[in-house]
Design a protein around this motif. Structure first.
Motif, PDB file in Angstrom:
ATOM      1  N   ALA A  11     -10.837  21.256   5.986  1.00 44.97           N
ATOM      2  CA  ALA A  11     -11.050  21.450   4.543  1.00 44.97           C
ATOM      3  C   ALA A  11     -10.485  20.286   3.728  1.00 44.97           C
ATOM      4  O   ALA A  11     -10.915  20.061   2.587  1.00 44.97           O
ATOM      5  N   ASP A  12      -9.565  19.532   4.297  1.00 44.59           N
ATOM      6  CA  ASP A  12      -8.948  18.401   3.603  1.00 44.59           C
ATOM      7  C   ASP A  12      -9.755  17.110   3.717  1.00 44.59           C
ATOM      8  O   ASP A  12      -9.453  16.130   3.030  1.00 44.59           O
ATOM      9  N   ILE A  13     -10.760  17.080   4.591  1.00 47.17           N
ATOM     10  CA  ILE A  13     -11.478  15.837   4.858  1.00 47.17           C
ATOM     11  C   ILE A  13     -12.077  15.194   3.609  1.00 47.17           C
ATOM     12  O   ILE A  13     -11.931  13.982   3.428  1.00 47.17           O
ATOM     13  N   PRO A  14     -12.728  15.926   2.708  1.00 45.56           N
ATOM     14  CA  PRO A  14     -13.281  15.239   1.524  1.00 45.56           C
ATOM     15  C   PRO A  14     -12.220  14.493   0.704  1.00 45.56           C
ATOM     16  O   PRO A  14     -12.444  13.342   0.299  1.00 45.56           O
ATOM     17  N   ALA A  15     -11.075  15.103   0.482  1.00 41.27           N
ATOM     18  CA  ALA A  15     -10.019  14.438  -0.283  1.00 41.27           C
ATOM     19  C   ALA A  15      -9.429  13.270   0.503  1.00 41.27           C
ATOM     20  O   ALA A  15      -9.139  12.212  -0.064  1.00 41.27           O
ATOM     21  N   MET A  16      -9.280  13.442   1.803  1.00 39.46           N
ATOM     22  CA  MET A  16      -8.762  12.361   2.651  1.00 39.46           C
ATOM     23  C   MET A  16      -9.722  11.172   2.613  1.00 39.46           C
ATOM     24  O   MET A  16      -9.296  10.032   2.473  1.00 39.46           O
ATOM     25  N   TRP A  17     -11.012  11.463   2.727  1.00 41.13           N
ATOM     26  CA  TRP A  17     -11.990  10.375   2.785  1.00 41.13           C
ATOM     27  C   TRP A  17     -12.091   9.643   1.447  1.00 41.13           C
ATOM     28  O   TRP A  17     -12.269   8.433   1.417  1.00 41.13           O
ATOM     29  N   ALA A  18     -11.958  10.369   0.357  1.00 44.41           N
ATOM     30  CA  ALA A  18     -11.973   9.719  -0.954  1.00 44.41           C
ATOM     31  C   ALA A  18     -10.774   8.776  -1.089  1.00 44.41           C
ATOM     32  O   ALA A  18     -10.903   7.654  -1.586  1.00 44.41           O
ATOM     33  N   LEU A  19      -9.610   9.210  -0.626  1.00 44.29           N
ATOM     34  CA  LEU A  19      -8.422   8.362  -0.655  1.00 44.29           C
ATOM     35  C   LEU A  19      -8.635   7.141   0.231  1.00 44.29           C
ATOM     36  O   LEU A  19      -8.347   6.010  -0.163  1.00 44.29           O
ATOM     37  N   ARG A  20      -9.166   7.339   1.418  1.00 42.55           N
ATOM     38  CA  ARG A  20      -9.422   6.244   2.354  1.00 42.55           C
ATOM     39  C   ARG A  20     -10.380   5.227   1.756  1.00 42.55           C
ATOM     40  O   ARG A  20     -10.200   4.022   1.880  1.00 42.55           O
ATOM     41  N   THR A  21     -11.397   5.699   1.046  1.00 40.70           N
ATOM     42  CA  THR A  21     -12.367   4.797   0.432  1.00 40.70           C
ATOM     43  C   THR A  21     -11.700   3.942  -0.644  1.00 40.70           C
ATOM     44  O   THR A  21     -11.936   2.733  -0.715  1.00 40.70           O
ATOM     45  N   ARG A  22     -10.836   4.541  -1.460  1.00 42.88           N
ATOM     46  CA  ARG A  22     -10.082   3.768  -2.454  1.00 42.88           C
ATOM     47  C   ARG A  22      -9.196   2.730  -1.770  1.00 42.88           C
ATOM     48  O   ARG A  22      -9.100   1.584  -2.218  1.00 42.88           O
ATOM     49  N   ALA A  23      -8.555   3.135  -0.684  1.00 41.54           N
ATOM     50  CA  ALA A  23      -7.663   2.217   0.025  1.00 41.54           C
ATOM     51  C   ALA A  23      -8.437   1.043   0.623  1.00 41.54           C
ATOM     52  O   ALA A  23      -7.992  -0.110   0.533  1.00 41.54           O
ATOM     53  N   VAL A  24      -9.587   1.305   1.211  1.00 34.07           N
ATOM     54  CA  VAL A  24     -10.397   0.224   1.789  1.00 34.07           C
ATOM     55  C   VAL A  24     -10.820  -0.739   0.692  1.00 34.07           C
ATOM     56  O   VAL A  24     -10.701  -1.962   0.841  1.00 34.07           O
ATOM     57  N   ARG A  25     -11.313  -0.208  -0.426  1.00 34.18           N
ATOM     58  CA  ARG A  25     -11.789  -1.068  -1.516  1.00 34.18           C
ATOM     59  C   ARG A  25     -10.681  -1.891  -2.151  1.00 34.18           C
ATOM     60  O   ARG A  25     -10.916  -3.005  -2.616  1.00 34.18           O
ATOM     61  N   THR A  26      -9.478  -1.359  -2.171  1.00 34.68           N
ATOM     62  CA  THR A  26      -8.367  -2.037  -2.836  1.00 34.68           C
ATOM     63  C   THR A  26      -7.508  -2.844  -1.866  1.00 34.68           C
ATOM     64  O   THR A  26      -7.314  -4.042  -2.046  1.00 34.68           O
ATOM     65  N   SER A  27      -7.011  -2.186  -0.840  1.00 32.32           N
ATOM     66  CA  SER A  27      -6.023  -2.805   0.042  1.00 32.32           C
ATOM     67  C   SER A  27      -6.624  -3.747   1.080  1.00 32.32           C
ATOM     68  O   SER A  27      -5.957  -4.676   1.525  1.00 32.32           O
ATOM     69  N   CYS A  28      -7.851  -3.506   1.477  1.00 28.31           N
ATOM     70  CA  CYS A  28      -8.466  -4.319   2.533  1.00 28.31           C
ATOM     71  C   CYS A  28      -9.262  -5.496   1.991  1.00 28.31           C
ATOM     72  O   CYS A  28      -9.615  -6.408   2.744  1.00 28.31           O
ATOM     73  N   ALA A  29      -9.531  -5.500   0.699  1.00 27.75           N
ATOM     74  CA  ALA A  29     -10.406  -6.516   0.104  1.00 27.75           C
ATOM     75  C   ALA A  29      -9.860  -7.932   0.238  1.00 27.75           C
ATOM     76  O   ALA A  29     -10.629  -8.892   0.229  1.00 27.75           O
ATOM     77  N   SER A  30      -8.554  -8.069   0.389  1.00 27.38           N
ATOM     78  CA  SER A  30      -7.978  -9.409   0.524  1.00 27.38           C
ATOM     79  C   SER A  30      -8.173 -10.007   1.918  1.00 27.38           C
ATOM     80  O   SER A  30      -7.946 -11.197   2.116  1.00 27.38           O
ATOM     81  N   HIS A  31      -8.608  -9.192   2.877  1.00 27.42           N
ATOM     82  CA  HIS A  31      -8.715  -9.650   4.257  1.00 27.42           C
ATOM     83  C   HIS A  31     -10.124  -9.572   4.844  1.00 27.42           C
ATOM     84  O   HIS A  31     -10.337 -10.012   5.972  1.00 27.42           O
ATOM     85  N   TYR A  32     -11.046  -8.987   4.105  1.00 25.22           N
ATOM     86  CA  TYR A  32     -12.414  -8.816   4.602  1.00 25.22           C
ATOM     87  C   TYR A  32     -13.413  -9.253   3.540  1.00 25.22           C
ATOM     88  O   TYR A  32     -13.139  -9.142   2.340  1.00 25.22           O
ATOM     89  N   ALA A  33     -14.560  -9.714   3.985  1.00 24.44           N
ATOM     90  CA  ALA A  33     -15.618 -10.166   3.082  1.00 24.44           C
ATOM     91  C   ALA A  33     -16.164  -9.001   2.261  1.00 24.44           C
ATOM     92  O   ALA A  33     -16.152  -7.848   2.717  1.00 24.44           O
TER      93      ALA A  33
END
Length: 156
Positions: A11-33
């Motif tokens: 039941a937590d997956i939608p909230a977890m995935w939304a957080l993960r998507t924000r993290a990828v867009r913000t935290s990973c952007a400095s290391h990936y195209a």
């Protein structure tokens, strides 16, 4: 408020995935195209999440009702599958606490060591600070179909 850790369920997956998507867009952007970030962040949650959470390997970090981060351990293989922290919560020790919780879970389950993971390039220093050892550069076949440059690491 106090940060608390809880078991995660499907039941937590939608909230977890939304957080993960924000993290990828913000935290990973400095290391990936940008095209990699777009594909990676646009992918749906993998089917494996429900299975891993049903095995008891998921942990959430909350402060009140707010989800600060989550982590998932594959209790069958010993792979740290995910550690994601809301980018707005960085520097508070949330990731360290979640990772330590997975390690305690592995000990409680008497999982074979070493625990291992495929670290996103931006997360290598985080895992090294937690005692994980860089073993080799690798590529991770993401469920979205993209291949991500990463680093294979483990901890005895």
């Amino acid at each position: 408020m106090t940060i608390t850790l809880h078991s995660a369920s499907a039941a937590d997956i939608p909230a977890m995935w939304a957080l993960r998507t924000r993290a990828v867009r913000t935290s990973c952007a400095s290391h990936y195209a940008p095209d990699v970030i777009e594909s990676w962040s646009g992918a749906p949650a993998p089917d494996s999440y429900a299975r891993l959470l049903a095995q008891g390997g998921g942990r959430l970090a909350r402060e009140g009702d707010a989800l600060l981060g989550y982590a998932i351990l594959d209790t069958a293989s010993g792979e740290v599958d995910a550690v994601f922290v809301d980018p707005a919560q960085g520097g508070r020790g949330v990731g360290r606490r979640l990772l330590a919780e997975l390690e305690a879970l592995a000990d409680a389950l008497a999982l074979a060591r070493p625990l291992f993971l495929y670290a996103a390039l931006n997360a290598v220093a985080f895992y090294q600070a937690a005692g994980y050892v860089r073993r080799r550069d690798a590529q991770y076949a993401h469920p979205s179909g993209i291949v991500l440059d990463c680093v294979y690491m483990d901890k005895a």
